[in-house]
Every structure is written in C-alpha cells, then in structure tokens.
Design a protein around this motif. Structure first.
Motif, PDB file in Angstrom:
ATOM      1  N   LEU A 123      -2.686   6.183   2.008  1.00  0.00           N
ATOM      2  CA  LEU A 123      -3.334   4.883   2.268  1.00  0.00           C
ATOM      3  C   LEU A 123      -4.806   4.912   1.846  1.00  0.00           C
ATOM      4  O   LEU A 123      -5.326   3.922   1.317  1.00  0.00           O
ATOM      5  CB  LEU A 123      -3.187   4.490   3.737  1.00  0.00           C
ATOM      6  CG  LEU A 123      -1.746   4.152   4.178  1.00  0.00           C
ATOM      7  CD1 LEU A 123      -1.698   3.860   5.680  1.00  0.00           C
ATOM      8  CD2 LEU A 123      -1.195   2.954   3.408  1.00  0.00           C
ATOM      9  N   ALA A 138      -4.780   4.342  -1.678  1.00  0.00           N
ATOM     10  CA  ALA A 138      -4.486   2.921  -1.957  1.00  0.00           C
ATOM     11  C   ALA A 138      -5.745   2.068  -1.792  1.00  0.00           C
ATOM     12  O   ALA A 138      -5.952   1.107  -2.538  1.00  0.00           O
ATOM     13  CB  ALA A 138      -3.372   2.422  -1.042  1.00  0.00           C
ATOM     14  N   LEU A 177      -6.454  -4.019   5.886  1.00  0.00           N
ATOM     15  CA  LEU A 177      -5.061  -3.577   5.909  1.00  0.00           C
ATOM     16  C   LEU A 177      -4.314  -4.425   6.941  1.00  0.00           C
ATOM     17  O   LEU A 177      -4.846  -4.719   8.006  1.00  0.00           O
ATOM     18  CB  LEU A 177      -5.030  -2.105   6.339  1.00  0.00           C
ATOM     19  CG  LEU A 177      -3.745  -1.321   6.104  1.00  0.00           C
ATOM     20  CD1 LEU A 177      -3.531  -1.087   4.610  1.00  0.00           C
ATOM     21  CD2 LEU A 177      -3.813   0.040   6.816  1.00  0.00           C
ATOM     22  N   SER A 231       0.847  -2.179   4.929  1.00  0.00           N
ATOM     23  CA  SER A 231       1.515  -0.905   5.219  1.00  0.00           C
ATOM     24  C   SER A 231       2.360  -1.063   6.471  1.00  0.00           C
ATOM     25  O   SER A 231       1.956  -1.750   7.409  1.00  0.00           O
ATOM     26  CB  SER A 231       0.473   0.195   5.462  1.00  0.00           C
ATOM     27  OG  SER A 231       1.092   1.361   5.981  1.00  0.00           O
ATOM     28  N   THR A 259       1.605  -0.028  -4.538  1.00  0.00           N
ATOM     29  CA  THR A 259       0.636   0.883  -5.162  1.00  0.00           C
ATOM     30  C   THR A 259       1.286   2.147  -5.723  1.00  0.00           C
ATOM     31  O   THR A 259       1.001   2.561  -6.839  1.00  0.00           O
ATOM     32  CB  THR A 259      -0.424   1.277  -4.103  1.00  0.00           C
ATOM     33  OG1 THR A 259      -1.027   0.069  -3.622  1.00  0.00           O
ATOM     34  CG2 THR A 259      -1.475   2.191  -4.687  1.00  0.00           C
ATOM     35  N   GLY A 300      -4.190  -4.953   1.783  1.00  0.00           N
ATOM     36  CA  GLY A 300      -3.122  -3.960   1.607  1.00  0.00           C
ATOM     37  C   GLY A 300      -2.140  -4.090   2.757  1.00  0.00           C
ATOM     38  O   GLY A 300      -2.544  -4.351   3.888  1.00  0.00           O
ATOM     39  N   ALA A 310       0.816  -1.219   0.000  1.00  0.00           N
ATOM     40  CA  ALA A 310       0.000   0.000   0.000  1.00  0.00           C
ATOM     41  C   ALA A 310       0.849   1.267   0.000  1.00  0.00           C
ATOM     42  O   ALA A 310       0.310   2.369  -0.014  1.00  0.00           O
ATOM     43  CB  ALA A 310      -0.932  -0.005   1.206  1.00  0.00           C
TER      44      ALA A 310
END
Ligand code: GDP
Ligand code: IMO
Ligand code: MG
Length: 407
Positions: free
Chosen positions: A313, A316, A325, A264, A224, A262, A9
């Motif tokens: 984010l 994303a 996430l 992160s 991303t 995603g 992400a």
C-alpha cells in the motif's frame, strides 16, 4: 475544477465501484479510463445488485454522464448486453458516451487470449479470457479498429473482414479454429450501427465540462499491482490502472487531478496467478473467502485471500500520488479473534506482521466512527499510520449506505 480518480490499491476487486457510486453523487461525469470487460464492478442499492463490466459505475444516478474513455478496450456484445440489462431494470444509458478513439475487442482477440494462455501451460497468467491483452497488443501494433470507424459502415465491414482473415492465420497456426469472416462481419455490422449514436470526441466533451467547472470522477478498473508497468509482471493486465493511466486514458492532463483515492480491502485478495506475499493458504484464507464472498464477479473464480499488506500500500501511495485511502470490507473481519497487518518484509522478503485483537461483534449497522468498536478503530488507525495517508471512508457492508466516514 477538481478531478477525482479512484484507483485500486491492491490486485483488483477492492470495492472500487461501491466507493465510486458513493462519490459519484457529487460529480457530473464518471469516466472509465482503461481496461475493458475484464472488470466486474458491483454496486448494491437496497435489494438491487448491479454488476457492471463496461458501463461506468455512476450510471445509477440520472444526473451523471457515463463516459467510456479512449484508454478502454470495448467489447460491443458485452456493452449492449449491459445496456439492455440495465434498461430492463429501469436504468437509462442513453447519456453514455464512447470515445471515438477507444479500441474495439473482436472475437479473434478472445480466441488468441485462450490460445496464448494454453500455450503458457503452468506459467499461465490466469487472464479473464476476455481478449484484453490481444486487443491492447493490436493497439500497440497500430492495427486495432477504433470505435469511430463504425461511423463509416462500409469501410468498417471491409476492415473487419480483412482483420478476421489476418488473425485467422495466427489462430490456426496455434491450433485454434478459424473464425468465419461472414459471420463476424454480419454480427459486427449490426453492433456498429447500434454503437454509432454513442460515439463522440470524449476529450472535447470532458474538457468542455471542465471549462464549465464541472467535477469529474475517473474510474479505475483492475488495480495498481495489475498495472502493465508497475504490477507483478508478467502476472498483470495489459493496461495502466495507476493514476497516470487516468490522464492518458481520458486526455485530461495531470494538473487537473486533485483527489486520488486508493481503494484497499481491510485484507488482501488476488484472482489469477502471481506473487502474493501475505496469502493465507490455510483455513483462515477459506474463512475470508466464505465471509467476504470472494468469488470473481466476471469469471466466478475463487479469489486467493490473505492479510493486508502495508508495504504494497505504501508503494501504491507513491505510484499513484494517492491523497487518501478508502478501506473496504472491514465487516468481513468481524468474527476473527486475531487480525494481522503486514508492516514490513524481513531480509528474506517474508512478511512481518503486527497482530491485533479482533472485535468479535457485528459492525454491519455501525454508521458513525464513535460507534465502531475500539479494536476496529485501532486496526484502521494502525493501517492509516503504516500507509502514511489519511483514510477517508471505511466500508462496513456491500450496500450503498454501509460505510463510516473516518475523518
Ligand atoms: P471492484 O472491482 O473493485 O469494484 O470490486 P468488486 O465489485 O469486484 O468486488 C467487491 C465486492 O465487495 C462486491 O461484491 C461488493 O458488493 C462488496 N463490497 C464492497 N464494499 C464492501 C464492504 O465494505 N463490505 C462488504 N461486506 N462488502 C463490500
Ligand atoms: P476489477 O476492475 C481482479 C486479473 C486476471 C489476471 C490478470 C490479467 O473488477 O478490479 P486480463 O484478463 O486483464 O488479461 O487478466 O488480471 N484481473 C482482475 N483481477 N479484478 C479485476 O478487475 C481484474 N481484471 C483482470 O484475473 O490475473
Ligand atoms: Mg471487480
């Protein structure tokens, strides 16, 4: 049957491989769908650390079929080095399958990557110099060589020789050194023979698995904001890491994608050039580099570090249809007095931060949500609220078992 996609992400190195390794236990196939050996995916199991570049991160499980999908660009020397290294550590890669229509990387792509970068001077992208951009450029120019071509060894050798000569013209024009066609042909004839048993129609393979109701996991490389279309162009890679790329790069249509995870970090990093709104160029940035061991897996380069950016984010989430996430490396913030979270940008495009108190204790041994310090929970809750999708997993260390289920 559910197909799960794992997507970076941010700008890469979010800890995708660790989460993929975790999720892979419940899947039948792990499929790389884009990128190549520019990726460096680290899985840590006990005292063993595996740094994977081309082999899908599910390979450590004997029940997983690792697949290199059609969207990947494949560097054969790296692929076999990786297979041999894994074999020497007791990991069998004979189940690996490589798409017959995946494009191959050749030495001329690496020469051109370096020459193009040198030609850009101060505007260089900071690529990994693996030949990724030139290989995808040849694919788009409709002159690339594909994995399936190794099944015709004579035709392959003729094509490799012709391509060496064709690319030499450009290499020499840019001031580079011509490649010796005989050397390249001989090297790649041997590699082609080794590749042949792995090559198949992976689209059929994957759809047959879907017909049997087997759950697939599609492994994104890069991220991303390195996406050729949606990233910080021109400081991007040459493929589409976003979830749409997972469909194109595997031949699985969008209606199969049910879970799009995603990844992160609890802060941000970037390796290579390009914009980075929340970058820290002071000692706090150095501290993140040091504690987070933020040096590239592939190139060893120091990663640029900064605070987490929820504006990006949120973007994303939209670009990938993220359903959840996973927040990694929360433990890296253990010793920070204050932690900042970028919640928006001001009119000048500068980040606006929420400032939270740190927890100032190690969370390395924490395995349950309840045992996470209150200030750590407050940080994760704020990020979840700002990003607007559920956080499912929080990373508390590099090791396979170092995580907390958030939901
Ligand atoms: P990827 O490219 O997204 O798979 O990520 P990399 O493997 O390039 O970089 C992530 C690094 O962070 C690796 O060294 C991982 O072992 C490590 N890592 C992953 N998750 C965590 C975590 O929750 N905490 C810590 N401390 N390290 C982590
Ligand atoms: P994983 O999968 C972080 C960056 C390079 C450069 C830009 C273009 O481990 O997250 P390229 O060689 O792809 O043409 O370089 O993209 N880059 C990555 N950064 N993680 C990666 O992969 C990356 N792969 C490429 O540093 O800025
Ligand atoms: Mg990486």
């Amino acid at each position: 049957m559910p197909v799960t996609v794992v997507v970076g992400a941010q700008w890469g190195d979010e800890g995708k491989a660790k989460i993929i390794d975790l999720l892979a236990a419940d899947h039948s196939h792990v499929v790389r769908y884009q990128g190549g050996h520019n990726a460096g995916h680290t899985v840590v199991v006990g005292s063993e650390r595996y740094a994977l570049q081309l082999i899908p991160s599910g390979v450590l499980y004997p029940h997983i079929v690792p697949v290199i999908g059609n969207g990947v660009v494949v560097d054969l020397p790296t692929l076999f080095k990786e297979i041999d290294t894994l074999a020497s550590r007791g990991i069998d890669c004979s189940r690996l399958r490589v798409s017959s229509i995946a494009h191959l990387i050749f030495p001329w792509h690496q020469s051109l990557d370096a020459l193009y970068e040198a030609g850009r001077g101060d505007d260089r992208i900071g690529t990994t110099l693996k030949g990724i951009g030139p290989a995808y450029a040849d694919k788009a120019r409709r002159r690339g060589l594909r994995a399936g071509e190794v099944l015709d060894p004579d035709g392959f050798a003729i094509a490799v020789k012709a391509q060496t000569l064709a690319h030499n013209a450009e290499i020499v024009a840019l001031g580079g050194e011509a490649l010796d066609p005989e050397v390249v042909v001989s090297q790649f004839t041997a590699l082609a023979a080794r590749l042949a048993p792995y090559v198949c129609d992976t689209v059929e393979l994957l759809h047959d698995a879907l017909d049997r109701d087997e759950p697939l996991l599609l492994e994104g490389a890069q991220a991303t904001f390195l996406d050729l279309d949606h990233g910080t162009y021109p400081f991007v890679t040459s493929s589409n890491p976003t979830a749409g790329g997972a469909c194109v790069g595997t031949g699985i249509g969008p209606r199969y994608l049910t879970r799009i995870v995603g990844i992160s970090k609890a802060y941000s990093t970037r390796v290579g050039s390009g914009p980075f709104p929340t970058e820290l160029t002071d000692e706090l940035g150095d501290k993140l580099v040091e504690i987070g061991r933020e040096f590239g897996t592939v190139t060893g380069r120091r990663r640029r570090c900064g605070w987490i950016d929820c504006v990006m984010l949120r973007k994303a989430v939209r670009l990938n249809s993220l359903t959840e996430l996973a927040l990694t490396k929360l433990d890296v913030l253990d010793t920070f007095d204050e932690i900042k979270v970028c919640t928006e940008y001001d009119a000048q495009g500068r980040p606006v931060y929420a400032v939270l108190p740190g927890w100032l204790t190690s969370i390395a041994e924490v395995t349950t949500l309840g045992a996470l310090p209150q200030n750590a929970r407050a940080l994760v809750s704020l990020i979840e609220q700002e990003v607007g999708i559920p956080i499912s997993i929080v990373g508390t260390g590099a090791e396979r078992d170092s995580y907390v289920m958030w939901q």
